[in-house]
Design an enzyme around this catalytic site. Sequence first.
Site, PDB file in Angstrom:
ATOM      1  N   HIS A   1       1.990   4.341  -3.137  1.00 28.93           N
ATOM      2  CA  HIS A   1       1.958   5.804  -3.049  1.00 28.93           C
ATOM      3  C   HIS A   1       3.245   6.400  -3.614  1.00 28.93           C
ATOM      4  O   HIS A   1       3.214   7.358  -4.395  1.00 28.93           O
ATOM      5  CB  HIS A   1       1.815   6.239  -1.584  1.00 28.93           C
ATOM      6  CG  HIS A   1       0.453   6.024  -1.002  1.00 28.93           C
ATOM      7  ND1 HIS A   1      -0.700   6.434  -1.624  1.00 28.93           N
ATOM      8  CD2 HIS A   1       0.065   5.466   0.177  1.00 28.93           C
ATOM      9  CE1 HIS A   1      -1.748   6.132  -0.862  1.00 28.93           C
ATOM     10  NE2 HIS A   1      -1.306   5.532   0.231  1.00 28.93           N
TER      11      HIS A   1
ATOM     12  N   HIS B   1       0.843  -1.195   0.000  1.00 27.69           N
ATOM     13  CA  HIS B   1       0.000   0.000   0.000  1.00 27.69           C
ATOM     14  C   HIS B   1       0.879   1.246   0.000  1.00 27.69           C
ATOM     15  O   HIS B   1       0.670   2.177  -0.796  1.00 27.69           O
ATOM     16  CB  HIS B   1      -0.902  -0.032   1.246  1.00 27.69           C
ATOM     17  CG  HIS B   1      -1.731   1.196   1.438  1.00 27.69           C
ATOM     18  ND1 HIS B   1      -3.092   1.219   1.214  1.00 27.69           N
ATOM     19  CD2 HIS B   1      -1.410   2.461   1.844  1.00 27.69           C
ATOM     20  CE1 HIS B   1      -3.565   2.421   1.467  1.00 27.69           C
ATOM     21  NE2 HIS B   1      -2.560   3.201   1.856  1.00 27.69           N
ATOM     22  N   GLU B   2       1.882   1.276   0.884  1.00 29.29           N
ATOM     23  CA  GLU B   2       2.747   2.445   0.981  1.00 29.29           C
ATOM     24  C   GLU B   2       3.653   2.580  -0.242  1.00 29.29           C
ATOM     25  O   GLU B   2       3.860   3.693  -0.748  1.00 29.29           O
ATOM     26  CB  GLU B   2       3.595   2.364   2.256  1.00 29.29           C
ATOM     27  CG  GLU B   2       2.804   2.507   3.545  1.00 29.29           C
ATOM     28  CD  GLU B   2       2.119   3.854   3.666  1.00 29.29           C
ATOM     29  OE1 GLU B   2       2.609   4.839   3.074  1.00 29.29           O
ATOM     30  OE2 GLU B   2       1.078   3.923   4.337  1.00 29.29           O
TER      31      GLU B   2
END
Length: 221
Positions: free
Chosen positions: A26, A22-23
């Site tokens: 980004h 998820h990170e």
Amino acid sequence: METLIPTIAIWALPVLLAITLHEAAHGYVARHFGDPTADQAGRITLNPFKHIDPVGTVLVPIGILTLTTLFGAGGILFGWAKPVPVNFGRLRNPKADMLWVAAAGPFMNLIMALGWALVFKFASSSPETAYTLPMERMAEAGMTINAVLLFLNLLPLPPLDGGRIAVSLLPGKLAWQFARIEPYGFPILLILLFTGVLGAILWPLIAMFRFSLATVFGFYG
């Protein structure tokens, strides 16, 4: 304790992947739109140790699993990694590009949920072996944690991804006023969690999502 250790073993990989990828997503999208901050910090990587937060990635998920396994208590299983550094001012179109950077994390959770659904389908339709049941349970965990992170992060509350998406979409003055909520976002989230409001919001969405996965992939019939 006999059930806790296998439970942690089954959930460890799905939780680690869900939070760290998820990170990383980004950072990857931020680089695509002109901000190399995460790349320069070495955060666009599949190496989980670059993203692990000792509290959010380890202690909090294990604590929730422990409460749930031993006492039948505990809320929504969630956690967090070290936030990927993003300098929105370095994006080519900061306000517009913020939407895509913020949406990248939940989108990655959606992709992983679909991937775990495929794993579950494969395991459930394979001849039974010593590995099929653990694989099914791990896939169940993967679908669940990614559904939680998907809908949790889409809540329109800064600094969650949904809050940043809302800031990107709102007109200038409203966006600035809404963004001022960010310092209070995490305390608000904790209040919603401990009062049960967060669960009341998320569980119906998660249940519908899981039902959709079961229908599309034909888990139960």
